[in-house]
Design a protein around this motif. Structure first.
Motif, PDB file in Angstrom:
ATOM      1  N   ALA B 213      28.430  26.274  40.786  1.00  0.00           N
ATOM      2  CA  ALA B 213      28.834  27.662  40.577  1.00  0.00           C
ATOM      3  C   ALA B 213      29.136  27.863  39.099  1.00  0.00           C
ATOM      4  O   ALA B 213      29.837  27.062  38.490  1.00  0.00           O
ATOM      5  N   THR B 214      28.591  28.948  38.526  1.00  0.00           N
ATOM      6  CA  THR B 214      28.884  29.265  37.131  1.00  0.00           C
ATOM      7  C   THR B 214      30.305  29.841  37.065  1.00  0.00           C
ATOM      8  O   THR B 214      30.930  30.076  38.092  1.00  0.00           O
ATOM      9  N   ARG B 215      30.790  30.087  35.851  1.00  0.00           N
ATOM     10  CA  ARG B 215      32.160  30.574  35.698  1.00  0.00           C
ATOM     11  C   ARG B 215      32.383  31.872  36.461  1.00  0.00           C
ATOM     12  O   ARG B 215      33.388  32.059  37.134  1.00  0.00           O
ATOM     13  N   LEU B 216      31.404  32.782  36.360  1.00  0.00           N
ATOM     14  CA  LEU B 216      31.536  34.077  37.024  1.00  0.00           C
ATOM     15  C   LEU B 216      31.548  33.912  38.547  1.00  0.00           C
ATOM     16  O   LEU B 216      32.320  34.543  39.255  1.00  0.00           O
ATOM     17  N   LYS B 217      30.680  33.019  39.030  1.00  0.00           N
ATOM     18  CA  LYS B 217      30.614  32.784  40.484  1.00  0.00           C
ATOM     19  C   LYS B 217      31.911  32.173  40.984  1.00  0.00           C
ATOM     20  O   LYS B 217      32.387  32.514  42.067  1.00  0.00           O
ATOM     21  N   VAL B 218      32.475  31.246  40.199  1.00  0.00           N
ATOM     22  CA  VAL B 218      33.747  30.629  40.590  1.00  0.00           C
ATOM     23  C   VAL B 218      34.822  31.709  40.692  1.00  0.00           C
ATOM     24  O   VAL B 218      35.609  31.731  41.632  1.00  0.00           O
ATOM     25  N   LEU B 219      34.814  32.630  39.721  1.00  0.00           N
ATOM     26  CA  LEU B 219      35.799  33.710  39.737  1.00  0.00           C
ATOM     27  C   LEU B 219      35.658  34.552  41.002  1.00  0.00           C
ATOM     28  O   LEU B 219      36.632  34.810  41.705  1.00  0.00           O
ATOM     29  N   TRP B 220      34.417  34.954  41.300  1.00  0.00           N
ATOM     30  CA  TRP B 220      34.196  35.865  42.430  1.00  0.00           C
ATOM     31  C   TRP B 220      34.355  35.195  43.771  1.00  0.00           C
ATOM     32  O   TRP B 220      34.880  35.777  44.714  1.00  0.00           O
ATOM     33  N   ARG B 221      33.825  33.977  43.875  1.00  0.00           N
ATOM     34  CA  ARG B 221      33.745  33.343  45.194  1.00  0.00           C
ATOM     35  C   ARG B 221      34.956  32.490  45.533  1.00  0.00           C
ATOM     36  O   ARG B 221      35.219  32.219  46.695  1.00  0.00           O
ATOM     37  N   ILE B 222      35.673  32.038  44.511  1.00  0.00           N
ATOM     38  CA  ILE B 222      36.775  31.118  44.802  1.00  0.00           C
ATOM     39  C   ILE B 222      38.121  31.677  44.345  1.00  0.00           C
ATOM     40  O   ILE B 222      39.043  31.813  45.145  1.00  0.00           O
ATOM     41  N   ILE B 223      38.233  32.027  43.065  1.00  0.00           N
ATOM     42  CA  ILE B 223      39.551  32.414  42.569  1.00  0.00           C
ATOM     43  C   ILE B 223      40.013  33.730  43.187  1.00  0.00           C
ATOM     44  O   ILE B 223      41.110  33.813  43.755  1.00  0.00           O
ATOM     45  N   ILE B 224      39.175  34.767  43.094  1.00  0.00           N
ATOM     46  CA  ILE B 224      39.616  36.077  43.588  1.00  0.00           C
ATOM     47  C   ILE B 224      39.933  36.072  45.087  1.00  0.00           C
ATOM     48  O   ILE B 224      40.998  36.562  45.477  1.00  0.00           O
ATOM     49  N   PRO B 225      39.084  35.496  45.951  1.00  0.00           N
ATOM     50  CA  PRO B 225      39.480  35.460  47.367  1.00  0.00           C
ATOM     51  C   PRO B 225      40.810  34.744  47.603  1.00  0.00           C
ATOM     52  O   PRO B 225      41.583  35.146  48.453  1.00  0.00           O
ATOM     53  N   LEU B 226      41.077  33.715  46.810  1.00  0.00           N
ATOM     54  CA  LEU B 226      42.296  32.940  47.046  1.00  0.00           C
ATOM     55  C   LEU B 226      43.549  33.620  46.504  1.00  0.00           C
ATOM     56  O   LEU B 226      44.637  33.386  46.996  1.00  0.00           O
ATOM     57  N   VAL B 227      43.391  34.455  45.466  1.00  0.00           N
ATOM     58  CA  VAL B 227      44.592  35.117  44.939  1.00  0.00           C
ATOM     59  C   VAL B 227      44.686  36.554  45.442  1.00  0.00           C
ATOM     60  O   VAL B 227      45.466  37.343  44.922  1.00  0.00           O
ATOM     61  N   LYS B 228      43.894  36.874  46.456  1.00  0.00           N
ATOM     62  CA  LYS B 228      43.897  38.227  46.995  1.00  0.00           C
ATOM     63  C   LYS B 228      45.303  38.732  47.358  1.00  0.00           C
ATOM     64  O   LYS B 228      45.638  39.884  47.068  1.00  0.00           O
ATOM     65  N   PRO B 229      46.140  37.889  47.971  1.00  0.00           N
ATOM     66  CA  PRO B 229      47.488  38.380  48.277  1.00  0.00           C
ATOM     67  C   PRO B 229      48.199  38.895  47.027  1.00  0.00           C
ATOM     68  O   PRO B 229      48.884  39.922  47.072  1.00  0.00           O
ATOM     69  N   GLY B 230      48.030  38.213  45.918  1.00  0.00           N
ATOM     70  CA  GLY B 230      48.648  38.630  44.666  1.00  0.00           C
ATOM     71  C   GLY B 230      48.041  39.919  44.149  1.00  0.00           C
ATOM     72  O   GLY B 230      48.747  40.787  43.627  1.00  0.00           O
ATOM     73  N   ILE B 231      46.722  40.061  44.298  1.00  0.00           N
ATOM     74  CA  ILE B 231      46.046  41.275  43.841  1.00  0.00           C
ATOM     75  C   ILE B 231      46.542  42.471  44.656  1.00  0.00           C
ATOM     76  O   ILE B 231      46.846  43.532  44.113  1.00  0.00           O
ATOM     77  N   ILE B 232      46.668  42.276  45.976  1.00  0.00           N
ATOM     78  CA  ILE B 232      47.155  43.362  46.832  1.00  0.00           C
ATOM     79  C   ILE B 232      48.588  43.728  46.459  1.00  0.00           C
ATOM     80  O   ILE B 232      48.910  44.907  46.244  1.00  0.00           O
ATOM     81  N   ALA B 233      49.439  42.717  46.349  1.00  0.00           N
ATOM     82  CA  ALA B 233      50.846  42.984  46.038  1.00  0.00           C
ATOM     83  C   ALA B 233      50.972  43.696  44.698  1.00  0.00           C
ATOM     84  O   ALA B 233      51.676  44.706  44.581  1.00  0.00           O
ATOM     85  N   GLY B 234      50.254  43.199  43.689  1.00  0.00           N
ATOM     86  CA  GLY B 234      50.330  43.798  42.363  1.00  0.00           C
ATOM     87  C   GLY B 234      49.816  45.231  42.366  1.00  0.00           C
ATOM     88  O   GLY B 234      50.421  46.126  41.765  1.00  0.00           O
ATOM     89  N   SER B 235      48.706  45.471  43.082  1.00  0.00           N
ATOM     90  CA  SER B 235      48.132  46.812  43.120  1.00  0.00           C
ATOM     91  C   SER B 235      49.089  47.797  43.780  1.00  0.00           C
ATOM     92  O   SER B 235      49.258  48.921  43.308  1.00  0.00           O
ATOM     93  N   ILE B 236      49.739  47.366  44.868  1.00  0.00           N
ATOM     94  CA  ILE B 236      50.690  48.257  45.539  1.00  0.00           C
ATOM     95  C   ILE B 236      51.874  48.541  44.621  1.00  0.00           C
ATOM     96  O   ILE B 236      52.303  49.678  44.467  1.00  0.00           O
ATOM     97  N   LEU B 237      52.365  47.478  43.973  1.00  0.00           N
ATOM     98  CA  LEU B 237      53.525  47.641  43.092  1.00  0.00           C
ATOM     99  C   LEU B 237      53.219  48.565  41.926  1.00  0.00           C
ATOM    100  O   LEU B 237      54.102  49.241  41.413  1.00  0.00           O
ATOM    101  N   VAL B 238      51.977  48.594  41.472  1.00  0.00           N
ATOM    102  CA  VAL B 238      51.614  49.463  40.350  1.00  0.00           C
ATOM    103  C   VAL B 238      51.263  50.864  40.853  1.00  0.00           C
ATOM    104  O   VAL B 238      51.709  51.866  40.296  1.00  0.00           O
ATOM    105  N   PHE B 239      50.480  50.917  41.930  1.00  0.00           N
ATOM    106  CA  PHE B 239      49.964  52.216  42.387  1.00  0.00           C
ATOM    107  C   PHE B 239      51.090  53.177  42.785  1.00  0.00           C
ATOM    108  O   PHE B 239      51.087  54.348  42.385  1.00  0.00           O
ATOM    109  N   ILE B 240      52.065  52.699  43.538  1.00  0.00           N
ATOM    110  CA  ILE B 240      53.109  53.592  44.050  1.00  0.00           C
ATOM    111  C   ILE B 240      53.940  54.224  42.931  1.00  0.00           C
ATOM    112  O   ILE B 240      54.026  55.443  42.839  1.00  0.00           O
ATOM    113  N   PRO B 241      54.535  53.426  42.040  1.00  0.00           N
ATOM    114  CA  PRO B 241      55.287  54.081  40.966  1.00  0.00           C
ATOM    115  C   PRO B 241      54.386  54.877  40.024  1.00  0.00           C
ATOM    116  O   PRO B 241      54.817  55.880  39.454  1.00  0.00           O
ATOM    117  N   ALA B 242      53.118  54.446  39.869  1.00  0.00           N
ATOM    118  CA  ALA B 242      52.220  55.185  38.975  1.00  0.00           C
ATOM    119  C   ALA B 242      51.937  56.572  39.554  1.00  0.00           C
ATOM    120  O   ALA B 242      51.901  57.563  38.823  1.00  0.00           O
TER     121      ALA B 242
END
Lengths: 365, 307
Positions: B213-242
């Motif tokens: 897997a190239t760097r971009l593929k690793v990001l899309w296929r491995i890192i992002i799926p695994l940190v999804k809980p953090g992405i969701i939490a961060g997005s909610i925390l930003v979206f609501i007050p914004a």
């Protein structure tokens, strides 16, 4: 007979230094290794000896500060890991937790852009190879450690790498499973015909599985050879000491006769010993004798060594006897319990020791 | 099991249930008093009639809710869509979504950088991230104003360098609001992302590279799926007050680029229309609720379990 002439991996003068200036740490220095095609090659050594660093250099997770690494004649040292036809079985498997067993196994082929049908076929082949067909749709968190190990092996083998690297893959398994997986790994290696480079600190594992072993310590290769050579013909004290139990005896070189050297022990007995090819022994030397290559006997004047039994430890299959020699050093004997009952000696007995023919080896240091 | 042990077991179970209620009582009281109660008051106010000088008249009225989306012409009583309100709600949602996306784009590499430092250095970087929190948001807003106004730092430098000949109007635009909102909300994105990335097993990243897997593929296929809980939490925390931002659009957006927060404030202040303000507030709550449900549901579909 397997074809072993061609070299899969050539490590030429590889070194790896971390940091610079005063804080400089040398992880590897001046490593030369030739790993043959289809070989089960083991890097053996205590933790911190550089064996994992060397494996990571071959895998491409780290880059050498010196030397080159050739894969079938081509220098791969500057290539990133995703451009090397080499795959790794990681110590803790590193399976992707968000994917199923089958997705894990197919990942490498998918990244190589192979057609879906080819991937599906290959995944089935791999599942069959490691006997995991029933688990294909499980998430990796839902299978046991031994099963994860099998999936990790299948995942690394699926893209048909030219060399498979295994980083202490069995260390997380319990004893029984480990024994089972040792046999399993040997079988898979024989079936696939892929060159395996296996890293372990477990000398028994190394002896049981390898075609050849490289013993490492402090970032250097100490000795390379077949398991029996490493065990019976250690070149230096570190190798002799690291692998199995050993007796060290001081001796003087009397005469050299081809591959044999006649030495005199401190009690005056004469003994024939073998020696490393690159050594020209003279003067005072150290010889090593394995505990199972000496036998206890009732005292006699023709015995090689005499002494007094310090203690005995009964171990079921064997008995360990420590004998105090006249020069106050201890000599360990491992005697197989091939008769029922105690061995017939007890602590304090005066005994003599016979050394098996060809058992003595002269060390470099 | 004998009758006596059975009785003892069921008594113990009852006691445990009572204990659980007792232990969670403080939290339940707090939620009732501080969250559910005020919300009910707002809901009640939204169906009352406006008083002449603010406050409400205690009589039921649909006027507040009517005015959220519709307006009645003062002269001929024709009913039309309250485009001003719809526009403001739409603008707010749009700006909040863009803020969230920008925070994610900027915050992800930041969090990754921190998580990939040596453990003893990470706390320093996290500390630096949280420093802006120590300063009042109003002051930070004015600081940005100072930097981007026509005679401000940014325009001065650009003009001195000869890149532009006349100052660019940055203050009182959507750009200014976005700049301020991203700046203010970024830590809320970085911290949960960091928490997820820190737990990420970097050997999985190596395994990805090892399997071609190239760097971009690793990001899309491995890192992002695994940190999804953090992405969701961060997005909610930003979206609501914004979405309900008030200070930043007020300072950097000037008077004309209202967001829904400003609109609501207007109803309770100069507008003297508390029921409309209350109805708008409830509308905002409903939008947030739906946005979150939609987001979590969709993110959950592809999201993976975390090791």
């Amino acid at each position: 007979m397997r074809k072993q002439q061609e070299l899969a991996i050539e490590v030429r003068g590889v070194g790896r230094v971390y940091g610079d200036g005063a804080g400089q740490v040398t992880a590897l220095s001046n490593i030369f290794l030739n790993i043959r095609q289809n070989e089960f090659f083991t890097l053996l050594g205590p933790s911190g000896c550089g064996k994992t660093t060397l494996l990571r250099l071959i895998a491409g997770f780290d880059f050498p500060t010196d030397g080159e690494i050739l894969l079938y004649g081509e220098d791969i040292a500057p290539l990133p890991p995703f451009k090397r036809p080499v795959n790794t079985v990681f110590q803790n498997y590193a399976l992707f937790p968000h994917m199923t067993v089958a997705q894990n196994i197919g990942f490498g082929l998918e990244m190589l852009g192979r057609p879906k049908t080819e991937i599906a076929t290959r995944v089935e082949e791999m599942l069959a190879l490691v006997h995991m067909e029933a688990m294909r749709n499980r998430k990796v968190m839902q299978i046991s450690g031994g099963q994860q190990q099998r999936v990790a092996l299948a995942r690394a083998l699926a893209p048909k790498p030219k060399v498979l690297l295994l980083d202490e893959p069995l260390s997380a398994l319990d004893y029984k499973l480990r024994k089972e997986m040792q046999v399993e790994l040997k079988r898979v290696q024989a079936e696939t015909g892929i060159t395996f480079i296996f890293v372990t600190h477990d000398q028994e594992e190394a002896l049981a599985m390898s075609d050849r072993i490289a013993v490492m310590s402090h970032g250097e290769v100490r000795q390379v050879g077949a398991p029996w050579e490493i065990y019976d013909r250690p070149a230096e004290r570190f190798v002799a000491d690291f692998i199995g139990e050993t007796n060290f005896l001081a001796a003087d070189v009397i005469s050299v006769d081809g591959p044999r050297i006649r030495v005199r022990l401190s009690n005056g007995s004469l003994l024939d010993a073998t020696y490393p090819v690159d050594l020209m022994p003279e003067g005072k030397v150290t010889i090593v004798i394995r505990p199972e290559h000496a036998q206890l006997a009732t005292p006699s004047s023709t015995a090689m060594l005499t002494g007094q039994i310090e203690d005995l430890t009964y171990l079921g299959t064997d008995t360990h006897i420590r004998v105090r020699l006249p020069d106050t050093s201890l000599f360990t004997i491992r005697q197989q319990n091939n008769r029922v009952g105690p061995i017939g000696f007890s602590a304090g007995d005066a005994v003599s020791l016979n050394i098996s023919e060809g058992a003595a080896q002269i060390l470099k240091d | 099991m004998t009758e006596r042990t059975r009785q003892a077991a069921s008594a113990a179970q009852k006691k445990e249930i009572t204990n659980r209620w007792l232990l969670s009582a403080p939290a339940l009281v707090l939620i009732a008093v501080a969250s559910v109660g005020p919300l009910l008051i707002v809901l009640l106010y939204s169906v009352l009639a406006p008083g002449s000088y603010g406050d409400v008249k205690w009589e039921l009225s649909g006027q507040g809710w009517f005015n959220v989306f519709l307006s009645r012409d003062i002269f001929d009583d024709t009913i039309s869509l309250a485009d001003a309100h719809v526009t403001i709600l739409w603008r707010s949602a749009k700006l909040a979504v863009i803020t969230t996306v920008l925070c994610l784009i900027v915050g992800f590499p930041t969090a990754y950088f921190i998580a990939s430092r040596a453990p003893h250095n990470r706390s320093i970087w996290l500390f630096l991230i949280t420093i802006p929190f120590w300063t009042n948001m109003l002051i930070r807003g004015f600081a940005i104003q100072e930097m981007i106004r026509n005679e401000g730092l940014a325009n001065t430098i650009l003009m001195k360098l000869g890149i532009i000949s006349a100052p660019i109007q940055m203050l009182y635009t959507d750009f200014a609001i976005l700049l301020g909102m991203v700046y203010v909300h970024l830590p809320l994105m970085v911290l949960p992302l960091y928490a997820s990335l820190e737990k990420l097993d970097f050997r999985l990243v190596e395994a990805g590279y090892d399997l071609y897997a190239t760097r971009l593929k690793v990001l899309w296929r491995i890192i992002i799926p695994l940190v999804k809980p953090g992405i969701i939490a961060g997005s909610i925390l930003v979206f609501i007050p914004a979405l309900s931002s008030y200070v930043i659009p007020r300072i950097l957006g000037g008077g004309k680029n209202l967001m829904v927060g400003n609109l609501i404030e207007l109803q309770f202040g100069q507008g003297r229309n508390w029921p409309l303000g209350a109805a708008l507030s409830i509308t905002l709550v409903i939008i947030v609720l739906f946005a979150m449900l939609y987001y979590v549901k969709n993110a959950g579909k592809t999201g993976g379990g975390h090791a």
